[in-house]
Motif scaffolding. Structure first.
Motif, PDB file in Angstrom:
ATOM      1  N   LEU A  39       0.669  -1.095  -0.021  1.00  0.00           N
ATOM      2  CA  LEU A  39      -0.107  -0.112  -0.072  1.00  0.00           C
ATOM      3  C   LEU A  39       0.693   1.456   0.044  1.00  0.00           C
ATOM      4  N   LEU A  40       1.881   1.413   0.718  1.00  0.00           N
ATOM      5  CA  LEU A  40       2.744   2.343   0.706  1.00  0.00           C
ATOM      6  C   LEU A  40       3.195   2.620  -0.550  1.00  0.00           C
ATOM      7  N   LYS A  41       3.762   1.503  -1.323  1.00  0.00           N
ATOM      8  CA  LYS A  41       4.332   1.563  -2.528  1.00  0.00           C
ATOM      9  C   LYS A  41       3.376   2.338  -3.560  1.00  0.00           C
ATOM     10  N   ASN A  42       2.166   2.237  -3.281  1.00  0.00           N
ATOM     11  CA  ASN A  42       1.132   2.660  -3.921  1.00  0.00           C
ATOM     12  C   ASN A  42       0.522   4.045  -3.577  1.00  0.00           C
ATOM     13  N   ASN A  43       1.412   4.598  -2.618  1.00  0.00           N
ATOM     14  CA  ASN A  43       1.064   6.074  -2.047  1.00  0.00           C
ATOM     15  C   ASN A  43      -0.107   6.103  -1.196  1.00  0.00           C
ATOM     16  N   ALA A  44      -0.483   5.168  -0.627  1.00  0.00           N
ATOM     17  CA  ALA A  44      -1.513   5.065   0.683  1.00  0.00           C
ATOM     18  C   ALA A  44      -0.692   5.478   1.740  1.00  0.00           C
ATOM     19  N   ILE A  45      -1.687   6.103   2.771  1.00  0.00           N
ATOM     20  CA  ILE A  45      -0.966   6.409   4.023  1.00  0.00           C
ATOM     21  C   ILE A  45      -1.388   5.293   4.917  1.00  0.00           C
ATOM     22  N   VAL A  46      -0.504   4.748   5.511  1.00  0.00           N
ATOM     23  CA  VAL A  46      -0.370   3.616   6.488  1.00  0.00           C
ATOM     24  C   VAL A  46      -0.219   3.997   7.931  1.00  0.00           C
ATOM     25  N   CYS A 135       6.161 -20.032  -3.656  1.00  0.00           N
ATOM     26  CA  CYS A 135       6.084 -18.579  -3.773  1.00  0.00           C
ATOM     27  C   CYS A 135       7.435 -17.975  -4.178  1.00  0.00           C
ATOM     28  N   GLY A 136       8.290 -18.608  -2.958  1.00  0.00           N
ATOM     29  CA  GLY A 136       9.606 -17.602  -2.920  1.00  0.00           C
ATOM     30  C   GLY A 136      10.506 -18.276  -4.188  1.00  0.00           C
ATOM     31  N   TRP A 137      10.357 -19.268  -4.637  1.00  0.00           N
ATOM     32  CA  TRP A 137      11.166 -19.926  -5.779  1.00  0.00           C
ATOM     33  C   TRP A 137      10.637 -19.157  -6.956  1.00  0.00           C
ATOM     34  N   LEU A 138       9.318 -19.021  -7.173  1.00  0.00           N
ATOM     35  CA  LEU A 138       8.720 -18.319  -8.164  1.00  0.00           C
ATOM     36  C   LEU A 138       9.134 -16.974  -8.432  1.00  0.00           C
ATOM     37  N   VAL A 139       9.029 -16.286  -7.125  1.00  0.00           N
ATOM     38  CA  VAL A 139       9.540 -14.904  -7.143  1.00  0.00           C
ATOM     39  C   VAL A 139      10.911 -14.676  -7.529  1.00  0.00           C
ATOM     40  N   MET A 145      14.923 -13.666 -14.408  1.00  0.00           N
ATOM     41  CA  MET A 145      14.393 -13.699 -15.657  1.00  0.00           C
ATOM     42  C   MET A 145      14.025 -12.264 -16.064  1.00  0.00           C
ATOM     43  N   GLY A 146      14.086 -11.388 -15.009  1.00  0.00           N
ATOM     44  CA  GLY A 146      14.098 -10.076 -15.723  1.00  0.00           C
ATOM     45  C   GLY A 146      12.624  -9.362 -15.198  1.00  0.00           C
ATOM     46  N   ILE A 147      11.729 -10.242 -14.484  1.00  0.00           N
ATOM     47  CA  ILE A 147      10.454  -9.949 -14.112  1.00  0.00           C
ATOM     48  C   ILE A 147      10.321  -9.460 -12.546  1.00  0.00           C
ATOM     49  N   ASP A 148      10.096  -8.380 -12.220  1.00  0.00           N
ATOM     50  CA  ASP A 148      10.168  -7.881 -10.987  1.00  0.00           C
ATOM     51  C   ASP A 148       8.912  -7.865 -10.333  1.00  0.00           C
ATOM     52  N   ALA A 149       8.060  -8.983  -9.841  1.00  0.00           N
ATOM     53  CA  ALA A 149       6.822  -9.057  -9.218  1.00  0.00           C
ATOM     54  C   ALA A 149       6.432  -8.609  -7.894  1.00  0.00           C
ATOM     55  N   ASN A 150       5.369  -8.170  -7.665  1.00  0.00           N
ATOM     56  CA  ASN A 150       4.705  -7.877  -6.392  1.00  0.00           C
ATOM     57  C   ASN A 150       4.640  -9.172  -5.741  1.00  0.00           C
ATOM     58  N   PHE A 151       4.786  -9.417  -4.473  1.00  0.00           N
ATOM     59  CA  PHE A 151       4.673 -10.708  -3.710  1.00  0.00           C
ATOM     60  C   PHE A 151       4.252 -10.358  -2.293  1.00  0.00           C
ATOM     61  N   ALA A 166       7.388  -4.831  -3.493  1.00  0.00           N
ATOM     62  CA  ALA A 166       6.535  -4.095  -4.409  1.00  0.00           C
ATOM     63  C   ALA A 166       7.171  -3.992  -5.585  1.00  0.00           C
ATOM     64  N   GLY A 167       7.080  -4.598  -6.793  1.00  0.00           N
ATOM     65  CA  GLY A 167       7.847  -4.738  -7.885  1.00  0.00           C
ATOM     66  C   GLY A 167       7.183  -3.625  -9.033  1.00  0.00           C
ATOM     67  N   ASN A 168       7.475  -3.564 -10.160  1.00  0.00           N
ATOM     68  CA  ASN A 168       7.049  -2.797 -11.244  1.00  0.00           C
ATOM     69  C   ASN A 168       6.459  -3.656 -12.454  1.00  0.00           C
ATOM     70  N   SER A 169       6.209  -4.696 -12.046  1.00  0.00           N
ATOM     71  CA  SER A 169       5.529  -5.807 -13.338  1.00  0.00           C
ATOM     72  C   SER A 169       4.122  -5.993 -12.748  1.00  0.00           C
ATOM     73  N   ARG A 170       3.307  -6.708 -13.883  1.00  0.00           N
ATOM     74  CA  ARG A 170       2.032  -6.647 -13.541  1.00  0.00           C
ATOM     75  C   ARG A 170       1.669  -8.004 -12.627  1.00  0.00           C
ATOM     76  N   PHE A 171       2.433  -8.680 -12.417  1.00  0.00           N
ATOM     77  CA  PHE A 171       2.391  -9.735 -11.382  1.00  0.00           C
ATOM     78  C   PHE A 171       2.529  -9.506 -10.252  1.00  0.00           C
ATOM     79  N   PHE A 172       1.241 -10.410  -9.389  1.00  0.00           N
ATOM     80  CA  PHE A 172       1.386 -10.258  -7.949  1.00  0.00           C
ATOM     81  C   PHE A 172       1.219 -11.660  -7.423  1.00  0.00           C
ATOM     82  N   ILE A 173       2.149 -12.339  -6.687  1.00  0.00           N
ATOM     83  CA  ILE A 173       2.320 -13.640  -6.246  1.00  0.00           C
ATOM     84  C   ILE A 173       1.996 -13.726  -4.782  1.00  0.00           C
ATOM     85  N   ALA A 174       1.102 -14.464  -4.245  1.00  0.00           N
ATOM     86  CA  ALA A 174       0.871 -14.392  -2.938  1.00  0.00           C
ATOM     87  C   ALA A 174       0.459 -16.043  -2.424  1.00  0.00           C
ATOM     88  N   GLU A 175       0.668 -16.208  -1.273  1.00  0.00           N
ATOM     89  CA  GLU A 175       0.318 -17.682  -0.631  1.00  0.00           C
ATOM     90  C   GLU A 175      -1.103 -17.699  -0.294  1.00  0.00           C
TER      91      GLU A 175
END
Length: 373
Positions: A39-46, A135-139, A145-151, A166-175
């Protein structure tokens, strides 16, 4: 305000959280802190609170969050837009009581995770065993391989030194955790079921109820998405056979699976194997985490990475770079021929797999197991 916020989160996700104020009760938890960072990465106030100070609360403060130690209704500011609570927070928590009284929107952790995932190409990894490692292995693989995922993961990726990012790609990996059916809040583009066994029987009535919940999770995979599933697990097979409106790709050690491993060998305590996709060889991998269960995890990672659009042969080439997660067969020290390992395994199946992996890797003359039940 709360209805507008919820509608905006569903429709626009992170584009709307900028400038909004979120209060985290139990902010020091590994999942809660990861959510706060995103959320902080996306400029929310926490803002938030936790019962005790920790390196995690210090990290959040350093990242720009206002975290208080101890729970008090004064911690909840008047202009708060929404409150996020961990599973450990009880209804008599003074901050939660104040939030209810003010009619603040209150999200459980998993609900907020689901709302944020809507803004990404979500990848949700479920299963009784292996979620954190996979999850960690995939991240790590995607980053290599050059993809900065959110996770957000329930354990630290040792090579990255963090459990969320908080990455800069379109992917969001979560348990995707089955306890409390919390994983039903996640509607991923890529869903994964690693395995299913009896667990969390303080919540579920029996194993059939657990399988039913995993079936509901599979049904939540987005139309046009894909379910990556263990093709050799009897309980998972039942779910696969019931799916008619989602694409499914299976993984396992049998040639009937879409992604399978063959020609397994143990070299210096680690498995080497050839990976096939629909009968076509993607090459040979020599992984750097011990145990046959990690061959299965590697196959799940390969299947998800390929379904992210990556070249299968390059994926297999990079599998061996991952060296593991915090407290997963983690070396604490080696003195006078004695190796001390720390492992989080607590389910009987996990303990059996960990002990087998230790024997394969270290071939000890004697193995002492000190177990915290």
């Amino acid at each position: 305000m709360k209805a507008l916020l919820e509608r905006n989160l569903r429709n626009n996700g992170t584009a709307v959280v900028a400038g909004k104020r979120f209060h985290f009760i139990g902010a020091g938890g590994i999942g809660m802190s990861g959510l706060a960072k995103l959320l902080l990465k996306n400029n929310a106030i926490v803002t938030g609170s936790d019962q005790n100070p920790s390196p995690v609360t210090d990290m959040l403060i350093d990242s720009g969050a206002d975290i208080r130690i101890g729970h008090c209704q004064d911690n909840l500011e008047e202009q708060t837009d929404a409150v996020v609570i961990s599973a450990a927070v009880k209804e008599d928590n003074p901050e939660l009581v104040a939030a209810r009284k003010r009619e603040n929107k209150v999200y459980k952790y998993a609900q907020m995770l689901g709302f944020l995932m809507e803004s990404y190409d979500g990848i949700a990894i479920s299963g009784t065993h292996g979620k954190s490692t996979t999850c960690g292995w995939l991240v790590y693989l995607l980053k290599q391989m050059g993809i900065d995922a959110n996770f957000i993961i329930g354990a630290e990726i040792m090579q990255l030194g963090c459990s969320s990012g908080a990455g800069n790609s379109r992917f969001f990996i979560a348990e995707a955790c089955e306890f409390d059916r919390s994983f039903l809040n996640l509607k991923p583009k890529i869903g994964c079921i690693l395995n299913i066994e009896a667990d969390h029987l303080d919540y579920y009535k029996d194993e059939n109820e657990i399988v039913e919940a995993f079936g509901d999770f599979a049904g939540g995979v987005k139309k046009g998405g894909v379910l990556i599933a263990n093709g050799t697990d009897s309980k998972v097979k039942g779910i696969i056979n019931s799916i008619t409106d989602r694409r499914v790709e299976t993984f396992g050690l049998e040639r009937t699976c879409d992604f399978y491993a063959d020609n397994l060998k143990i070299v210096n305590g680690f498995y080497s194997f050839e990976v096939f996709h629909k009968g076509v060889s993607l090459g040979t991998s020599h992984i750097s985490v011990p145990g046959k269960h990690n061959v299965m995890n590697a196959l799940a990672v390969t299947a998800m990475a390929v379904n992210c659009g990556l070249d299968g042969r390059q994926v297999v080439e990079n599998l061996g770079g991952f060296t593991g997660m915090d407290r997963r067969l983690m070396i604490r020290g080696q003195v006078d021929g004695i190796t001390v390992l720390d492992d989080y395994a607590h389910h009987p199946t996990e303990i059996k797999a960990s002990l087998e992996a230790m024997r394969q890797k270290y071939q000890p003359k004697k193995l002492w197991c000190i177990f915290q039940p």
